[in-house]
Design a protein around this motif. Structure first.
Motif, mmCIF file in Angstrom:
data_model
loop_
_atom_site.group_PDB
_atom_site.id
_atom_site.type_symbol
_atom_site.label_atom_id
_atom_site.label_comp_id
_atom_site.label_asym_id
_atom_site.label_seq_id
_atom_site.Cartn_x
_atom_site.Cartn_y
_atom_site.Cartn_z
ATOM 1 N N ASP A 62 0.819 -1.216 0.000
ATOM 2 C CA ASP A 62 0.000 0.000 0.000
ATOM 3 C C ASP A 62 0.851 1.263 0.000
ATOM 4 O OD1 ASP A 62 -2.597 -1.484 0.438
ATOM 5 O OD2 ASP A 62 -1.534 -2.048 2.253
ATOM 6 N N GLY A 63 2.049 1.168 -0.576
ATOM 7 C CA GLY A 63 2.988 2.280 -0.524
ATOM 8 C C GLY A 63 2.551 3.532 -1.248
ATOM 9 N N VAL A 64 1.800 3.384 -2.328
ATOM 10 C CA VAL A 64 1.383 4.563 -3.097
ATOM 11 C C VAL A 64 0.271 5.321 -2.390
ATOM 12 C CG1 VAL A 64 0.247 5.316 -5.228
ATOM 13 C CG2 VAL A 64 2.149 3.701 -5.328
ATOM 14 N N ASP A 65 -0.644 4.606 -1.761
ATOM 15 C CA ASP A 65 -1.819 5.238 -1.159
ATOM 16 C C ASP A 65 -1.670 5.527 0.333
ATOM 17 O OD1 ASP A 65 -3.247 5.040 -3.629
ATOM 18 O OD2 ASP A 65 -3.521 2.901 -3.212
ATOM 19 N N GLU A 72 6.173 4.669 -6.790
ATOM 20 C CA GLU A 72 5.790 4.067 -8.061
ATOM 21 C C GLU A 72 4.907 2.856 -7.815
ATOM 22 O OE1 GLU A 72 9.503 3.009 -9.778
ATOM 23 O OE2 GLU A 72 10.154 5.086 -10.109
ATOM 24 N N ARG A 73 3.735 2.863 -8.410
ATOM 25 C CA ARG A 73 2.822 1.733 -8.269
ATOM 26 C C ARG A 73 3.321 0.556 -9.106
ATOM 27 N NH1 ARG A 73 -2.176 1.900 -6.216
ATOM 28 N NH2 ARG A 73 -2.341 4.157 -6.552
ATOM 29 N N LEU A 74 3.455 -0.606 -8.488
ATOM 30 C CA LEU A 74 3.887 -1.805 -9.189
ATOM 31 C C LEU A 74 2.678 -2.589 -9.691
ATOM 32 C CD1 LEU A 74 6.715 -3.030 -6.764
ATOM 33 C CD2 LEU A 74 6.942 -1.633 -8.823
ATOM 34 N N ARG A 133 7.063 0.680 -5.322
ATOM 35 C CA ARG A 133 8.503 0.895 -5.196
ATOM 36 C C ARG A 133 8.695 2.327 -4.694
ATOM 37 N NH1 ARG A 133 9.949 -0.264 -9.949
ATOM 38 N NH2 ARG A 133 10.820 -2.325 -9.527
ATOM 39 N N ILE A 134 9.495 2.460 -3.658
ATOM 40 C CA ILE A 134 9.763 3.771 -3.075
ATOM 41 C C ILE A 134 11.195 4.168 -3.432
ATOM 42 C CG2 ILE A 134 9.888 5.133 -0.966
ATOM 43 C CD1 ILE A 134 7.076 4.137 -1.610
ATOM 44 N N VAL A 135 11.331 5.283 -4.129
ATOM 45 C CA VAL A 135 12.650 5.784 -4.527
ATOM 46 C C VAL A 135 12.949 7.027 -3.700
ATOM 47 C CG1 VAL A 135 14.068 6.636 -6.423
ATOM 48 C CG2 VAL A 135 12.299 4.906 -6.859
#
Length: 356
Positions: A139-142, A171-173, A184-186
């Motif tokens: 749930d990294g993007v949201d 970035e949504r995978l 993916r978290i940059v």
């Protein structure tokens, strides 16, 4: 190992709600009506003050329904990492469900806390700047709250990074299992607020990983059980050569083997949940056993579901492919079964650590 009447009431409430809302819309009523987001949060931070057994019950039901809600990433992984770090400021919003948390630490496919290579350096002005790439962030993007593991001169430490911070890209995978969003978290010099003591992040991550594995094992048991139920029902309805396919001995044997796998996995998952609830020092061993056994059992039973359903089992018309994808995606999440067997061997002193 027996669950209480209160646990079964919790199960019934979650199952009933998911029967009405089997999609993303279930998250709000799950948090507002049942309070699942704050189950493991102490009462002083607005939670229910419950533990691993309540998490186990909820995860089993979420697994049965393949519910695409952020419970594992927010209410388990992020919450437990914050608790292990002694950080309570962010917990009330997570417990209420008004904020969703994401914990970013996996790199290059490894969930081992010692494998963290993302760096954190302190500038002359006192700010911490983080650089690196994190994979498989649930749930990294949201997410509204982002916790990142990075390495300092003293070791691994956790940092809170604002989701709109300069130098942060989410970035949504496109994962195999679309019902479990990943990102993916940059990080390119993004500013982070340090949490806990410097160098204490690896311990917090190990705690979060163990409890995450215990919760994920419960989900896998619930999903595997549902696969078996659907397959048994289909075998009693599908007719070939003038009789239900479930009446053929070969099919009976395969269903019996699947049943044994589900029940053995249930024992492993429950054992780990009780160990976590009791604060057992052997929790890392129980967690490794549960993650390995339940991942493989779910994959095997989901595979049998595909096989015994025949052609429809690989079409969009049936849910079999969704369980199959969840099985394989979950099997790799938090480490593959083989890695957890290695970890168990390391815990037992049977082999030297391979540093992964």
């Amino acid at each position: 190992m027996r669950l209480t009447e209160e646990h079964e009431e919790l199960r019934a409430a979650v199952r009933s709600l998911l029967a009405r809302r089997p999609d993303e819309s279930a998250w709000r009523p799950l948090t507002e009506q049942i309070g699942v987001a704050g189950l493991a949060v102490p009462e002083e931070y607005g939670g229910a003050g419950c533990g691993a057994l309540e998490i186990h019950v909820v995860m089993e039901e979420l697994g049965r329904a393949l519910a695409p809600v952020p419970f594992l990433g927010s209410a388990v992984l992020t919450t437990q990492a914050l608790l292990a770090s002694g950080e309570g400021e962010l917990l009330p919003a997570l417990a209420e469900g008004s904020a969703v948390g994401a914990l970013a630490w996996a790199e290059n496919g490894s969930w081992d806390p010692d494998a963290v290579r993302a760096g954190a350096r302190r500038t002359a002005g006192g700010a911490w700047r983080l650089t690196g790439v994190k994979d498989h962030v649930l749930d990294g993007v949201d997410a509204d709250v982002l916790i990142v593991a990075a390495r300092t001169d003293a070791g691994v430490r956790l940092f809170q990074v604002a989701v709109d911070a300069p130098g942060l890209r989410r970035e949504r995978l496109v994962p195999m299992d679309s019902s479990r969003p990943q990102a993916r978290i940059v990080l390119d010099g993004a500013e982070g607020r340090p949490l806990g003591a410097d160098g204490d992040g690896a311990r917090a991550l190990r705690r979060a990983r163990d409890l995450g594995c215990v919760a994920l094992a419960a989900e896998q048991v619930g999903a595997a059980e549902r696969c078996l139920e659907l397959t048994v029902a289909f075998a009693g309805e599908r007719v070939q050569f003038g009789r239900p396919i479930g009446s053929f001995q070969a099919v009976k044997h395969r269903l019996a083997d699947a049943y044994v796998r589900v029940e053995a996995a249930r024992s492993a998952a429950l054992g780990a949940a009780f160990a976590a609830a009791e604060g057992a020092a052997e929790l890392p061993r129980y967690a490794a056993v549960a993650k390995s056994a339940c991942s493989e059992a779910f994959s095997a039973v989901a595979g049998e579901m595909i096989q015994l359903h025949g052609g429809i089992g690989i079409t969009w018309e049936h849910d079999a492919h969704r369980y199959f994808k969840r099985a394989h995606g979950g099997g790799q999440l938090l480490g593959a079964p083989a890695r957890h067997r290695e970890r168990l061997a390391e815990e037992l002193g049977l082999t030297a650590s391979r540093g992964r």
